[in-house]
Motif scaffolding. Sequence first.
Motif, PDB file in Angstrom:
ATOM      1  N   GLY A 232      -2.805  -0.406  -3.446  1.00  0.00           N
ATOM      2  CA  GLY A 232      -1.678  -0.024  -2.596  1.00  0.00           C
ATOM      3  C   GLY A 232      -0.617   0.722  -3.372  1.00  0.00           C
ATOM      4  O   GLY A 232      -0.055   1.720  -2.902  1.00  0.00           O
ATOM      5  N   LEU A 233      -0.345   0.248  -4.600  1.00  0.00           N
ATOM      6  CA  LEU A 233       0.661   0.905  -5.429  1.00  0.00           C
ATOM      7  C   LEU A 233       0.227   2.300  -5.830  1.00  0.00           C
ATOM      8  O   LEU A 233       1.055   3.220  -5.932  1.00  0.00           O
ATOM      9  CB  LEU A 233       0.918   0.056  -6.674  1.00  0.00           C
ATOM     10  N   SER A 234      -1.072   2.469  -6.059  1.00  0.00           N
ATOM     11  CA  SER A 234      -1.577   3.765  -6.521  1.00  0.00           C
ATOM     12  C   SER A 234      -1.268   4.892  -5.537  1.00  0.00           C
ATOM     13  O   SER A 234      -1.059   6.034  -5.930  1.00  0.00           O
ATOM     14  CB  SER A 234      -3.083   3.676  -6.769  1.00  0.00           C
ATOM     15  N   ARG A 235      -1.206   4.572  -4.255  1.00  0.00           N
ATOM     16  CA  ARG A 235      -0.938   5.610  -3.250  1.00  0.00           C
ATOM     17  C   ARG A 235       0.458   6.205  -3.402  1.00  0.00           C
ATOM     18  O   ARG A 235       0.700   7.344  -2.997  1.00  0.00           O
ATOM     19  CB  ARG A 235      -1.102   5.030  -1.837  1.00  0.00           C
ATOM     20  N   PHE A 236       1.372   5.421  -3.980  1.00  0.00           N
ATOM     21  CA  PHE A 236       2.757   5.872  -4.096  1.00  0.00           C
ATOM     22  C   PHE A 236       3.047   6.601  -5.402  1.00  0.00           C
ATOM     23  O   PHE A 236       3.953   7.430  -5.460  1.00  0.00           O
ATOM     24  CB  PHE A 236       3.708   4.675  -3.980  1.00  0.00           C
ATOM     25  N   ILE A 237       2.303   6.281  -6.468  1.00  0.00           N
ATOM     26  CA  ILE A 237       2.718   6.784  -7.774  1.00  0.00           C
ATOM     27  C   ILE A 237       1.684   7.642  -8.491  1.00  0.00           C
ATOM     28  O   ILE A 237       2.038   8.377  -9.418  1.00  0.00           O
ATOM     29  CB  ILE A 237       3.133   5.621  -8.701  1.00  0.00           C
ATOM     30  N   LEU A 238       0.408   7.579  -8.108  1.00  0.00           N
ATOM     31  CA  LEU A 238      -0.627   8.277  -8.861  1.00  0.00           C
ATOM     32  C   LEU A 238      -0.847   9.703  -8.359  1.00  0.00           C
ATOM     33  O   LEU A 238      -0.617  10.005  -7.174  1.00  0.00           O
ATOM     34  CB  LEU A 238      -1.949   7.520  -8.784  1.00  0.00           C
ATOM     35  N   VAL A 240      -2.882  12.914  -6.968  1.00  0.00           N
ATOM     36  CA  VAL A 240      -3.910  12.981  -5.924  1.00  0.00           C
ATOM     37  C   VAL A 240      -5.308  12.949  -6.523  1.00  0.00           C
ATOM     38  O   VAL A 240      -6.229  12.351  -5.946  1.00  0.00           O
ATOM     39  CB  VAL A 240      -3.715  14.259  -5.078  1.00  0.00           C
ATOM     40  N   THR A 241      -5.488  13.541  -7.706  1.00  0.00           N
ATOM     41  CA  THR A 241      -6.818  13.579  -8.330  1.00  0.00           C
ATOM     42  C   THR A 241      -7.328  12.184  -8.641  1.00  0.00           C
ATOM     43  O   THR A 241      -8.519  11.891  -8.471  1.00  0.00           O
ATOM     44  CB  THR A 241      -6.773  14.404  -9.619  1.00  0.00           C
ATOM     45  N   GLU A 242      -6.440  11.289  -9.093  1.00  0.00           N
ATOM     46  CA  GLU A 242      -6.848   9.911  -9.397  1.00  0.00           C
ATOM     47  C   GLU A 242      -7.226   9.164  -8.129  1.00  0.00           C
ATOM     48  O   GLU A 242      -8.215   8.424  -8.107  1.00  0.00           O
ATOM     49  CB  GLU A 242      -5.723   9.173 -10.124  1.00  0.00           C
ATOM     50  N   ILE A 243      -6.466   9.345  -7.076  1.00  0.00           N
ATOM     51  CA  ILE A 243      -6.777   8.687  -5.805  1.00  0.00           C
ATOM     52  C   ILE A 243      -8.095   9.199  -5.245  1.00  0.00           C
ATOM     53  O   ILE A 243      -8.920   8.428  -4.734  1.00  0.00           O
ATOM     54  CB  ILE A 243      -5.625   8.919  -4.798  1.00  0.00           C
ATOM     55  N   PHE A 244      -8.322  10.504  -5.372  1.00  0.00           N
ATOM     56  CA  PHE A 244      -9.558  11.107  -4.868  1.00  0.00           C
ATOM     57  C   PHE A 244     -10.773  10.546  -5.612  1.00  0.00           C
ATOM     58  O   PHE A 244     -11.788  10.223  -4.991  1.00  0.00           O
ATOM     59  CB  PHE A 244      -9.489  12.624  -5.041  1.00  0.00           C
ATOM     60  N   ARG A 245     -10.657  10.409  -6.935  1.00  0.00           N
ATOM     61  CA  ARG A 245     -11.776   9.859  -7.709  1.00  0.00           C
ATOM     62  C   ARG A 245     -12.088   8.431  -7.301  1.00  0.00           C
ATOM     63  O   ARG A 245     -13.245   8.018  -7.236  1.00  0.00           O
ATOM     64  CB  ARG A 245     -11.452   9.920  -9.207  1.00  0.00           C
ATOM     65  N   TYR A 246     -11.042   7.651  -7.005  1.00  0.00           N
ATOM     66  CA  TYR A 246     -11.254   6.276  -6.561  1.00  0.00           C
ATOM     67  C   TYR A 246     -11.956   6.248  -5.196  1.00  0.00           C
ATOM     68  O   TYR A 246     -12.911   5.478  -4.987  1.00  0.00           O
ATOM     69  CB  TYR A 246      -9.917   5.538  -6.475  1.00  0.00           C
ATOM     70  N   ILE A 247     -11.527   7.089  -4.264  1.00  0.00           N
ATOM     71  CA  ILE A 247     -12.126   7.111  -2.928  1.00  0.00           C
ATOM     72  C   ILE A 247     -13.594   7.525  -2.999  1.00  0.00           C
ATOM     73  O   ILE A 247     -14.454   6.913  -2.351  1.00  0.00           O
ATOM     74  CB  ILE A 247     -11.327   8.058  -2.009  1.00  0.00           C
ATOM     75  N   ILE A 248     -13.875   8.531  -3.793  1.00  0.00           N
ATOM     76  CA  ILE A 248     -15.256   9.003  -3.923  1.00  0.00           C
ATOM     77  C   ILE A 248     -16.151   7.929  -4.525  1.00  0.00           C
ATOM     78  O   ILE A 248     -17.275   7.676  -4.060  1.00  0.00           O
ATOM     79  CB  ILE A 248     -15.313  10.287  -4.780  1.00  0.00           C
ATOM     80  N   ILE A 262     -16.789   0.937  -9.327  1.00  0.00           N
ATOM     81  CA  ILE A 262     -15.743   1.718  -8.671  1.00  0.00           C
ATOM     82  C   ILE A 262     -14.756   2.202  -9.733  1.00  0.00           C
ATOM     83  O   ILE A 262     -14.358   1.460 -10.629  1.00  0.00           O
ATOM     84  CB  ILE A 262     -15.017   0.879  -7.607  1.00  0.00           C
ATOM     85  N   TYR A 263     -14.354   3.435  -9.635  1.00  0.00           N
ATOM     86  CA  TYR A 263     -13.442   4.033 -10.604  1.00  0.00           C
ATOM     87  C   TYR A 263     -12.079   3.349 -10.567  1.00  0.00           C
ATOM     88  O   TYR A 263     -11.502   3.136  -9.499  1.00  0.00           O
ATOM     89  CB  TYR A 263     -13.273   5.525 -10.312  1.00  0.00           C
ATOM     90  N   THR A 264     -11.582   2.988 -11.727  1.00  0.00           N
ATOM     91  CA  THR A 264     -10.249   2.399 -11.838  1.00  0.00           C
ATOM     92  C   THR A 264      -9.250   3.492 -12.183  1.00  0.00           C
ATOM     93  O   THR A 264      -9.380   4.143 -13.221  1.00  0.00           O
ATOM     94  CB  THR A 264     -10.207   1.315 -12.928  1.00  0.00           C
ATOM     95  N   PRO A 265      -8.258   3.724 -11.346  1.00  0.00           N
ATOM     96  CA  PRO A 265      -7.270   4.776 -11.633  1.00  0.00           C
ATOM     97  C   PRO A 265      -6.567   4.510 -12.966  1.00  0.00           C
ATOM     98  O   PRO A 265      -6.366   3.369 -13.369  1.00  0.00           O
ATOM     99  CB  PRO A 265      -6.302   4.666 -10.457  1.00  0.00           C
ATOM    100  N   ASP A 266      -6.188   5.585 -13.632  1.00  0.00           N
ATOM    101  CA  ASP A 266      -5.513   5.485 -14.922  1.00  0.00           C
ATOM    102  C   ASP A 266      -4.005   5.534 -14.697  1.00  0.00           C
ATOM    103  O   ASP A 266      -3.406   6.596 -14.548  1.00  0.00           O
ATOM    104  CB  ASP A 266      -5.952   6.634 -15.836  1.00  0.00           C
ATOM    105  N   PHE A 267      -3.383   4.353 -14.688  1.00  0.00           N
ATOM    106  CA  PHE A 267      -1.944   4.271 -14.435  1.00  0.00           C
ATOM    107  C   PHE A 267      -1.124   4.772 -15.616  1.00  0.00           C
ATOM    108  O   PHE A 267       0.074   5.037 -15.473  1.00  0.00           O
ATOM    109  CB  PHE A 267      -1.550   2.833 -14.103  1.00  0.00           C
ATOM    110  N   ARG A 268      -1.751   4.923 -16.752  1.00  0.00           N
ATOM    111  CA  ARG A 268      -1.020   5.415 -17.921  1.00  0.00           C
ATOM    112  C   ARG A 268      -0.591   6.869 -17.760  1.00  0.00           C
ATOM    113  O   ARG A 268       0.239   7.370 -18.524  1.00  0.00           O
ATOM    114  CB  ARG A 268      -1.875   5.251 -19.175  1.00  0.00           C
TER     115      ARG A 268
END
Length: 381
Positions: A232-238, A240-248, A262-268
């Motif tokens: 949920g947090l990723s939608r606000f701060i990450l 678009v490329t990171e979110i797209f990789r997670y969805i795919i 499942i791909y873990t977004p890179d919050f760093r």
Amino acid sequence: MLDFLDQESIAFMAKVLTSSGQGERTYLPPAIHYIPPRSDHNEATKEVQMVLFPVFEDLLSKTNLSPRDIDILITNCSGFCPTPSLSSIIINKYSMRDNIKSFNLTGMGCSASALAINMAHNLLKVHKDSYALVLSTEILSTGWYPGKEKPMMVLNCLFRMGSSGILLTNKKEAQKSAKYKLIHSLRSQRAFDDKAYYSAFREEDSSGMTGVTLRRDLLHVAGETLRPNIMGLSRFILPVTEIFRYIISSFWKRFIDKSMDIYTPDFRLVIQHFCLPSSGRPVIREIGKGLKLGEREMEAALVTLHRFGNQSSSSLWYELSYLESKERVKKGDKVWQLGMGSGPKCTSLVWECVRAIVGEAQKGPWDDCIDRYPNLAFDKD
């Protein structure tokens, strides 16, 4: 009264302490130093006075405020719920205003402080030109378990004394003095799931002694509770490329290859500093692994655990104080505080540093030991 201290119990608690990641300079209240420990209301009240009064007074001194300047007061402590409440104890001690809006949170576990910030943030949206104070602690004097059941004995080893005071405001003049701006907060919970609900549960053992049972699937439950929060947090701060990789990757795993991770977004990419739950070294490393964090990102949690132990909800602020004492937090940096507690529940806070923070090493809890870390923090399993 010391029947529980047999060789098997001692060996078990020693094993828990050795693997916990805590050092030898952590603090326990006077009540726990007695043999047998004194687990009663009077000792708990003394501990409240010992941990909350000095923190409140120190905060007032640093901010040049008086107790009557506070408009909203939120206290939190999971295990000790006296009557009158902790918030009333503070109001009575410091003769605060009769129209102060006070709240007391109990039973919320290690996530309570982050949750209280979320609550204060929402209250400040309604009450303009106000100061909100959050006081967080965990009182250990009433939490000692004198029995022999191992799942309940763990908490005797893990928790330590500590407290924190956080001042929030929506006053315009505070923009020059404030350290951080809260830019995102997000809460999630899994109390609807019986397995998660009972993973950390206060109950009586077979002898009628009360304690908190920590079940073996606690780490798995923590992961299940954390996942929707970070997504949920990723939608606000990450990006678009990171979110797209997670969805795919989620689509691919569900419909094409179920063995794929499942791909873990890179919050760093967007977060520079991380304050993780300091429930124990295995928990810190498991969460760090799940978020793809390195030693540098886990450092604040590991060193706080080593120096101060698991201080429940207030640990997040000792971690932030560590980062400030090391002068790592720069203007514009983002800090993610992640609070997780029984229930289970998870609260994320994302702060943006709004001014330079220097000279903090001598102002907080790390003043006597900051130069010793992080060299002691990474004693791995």
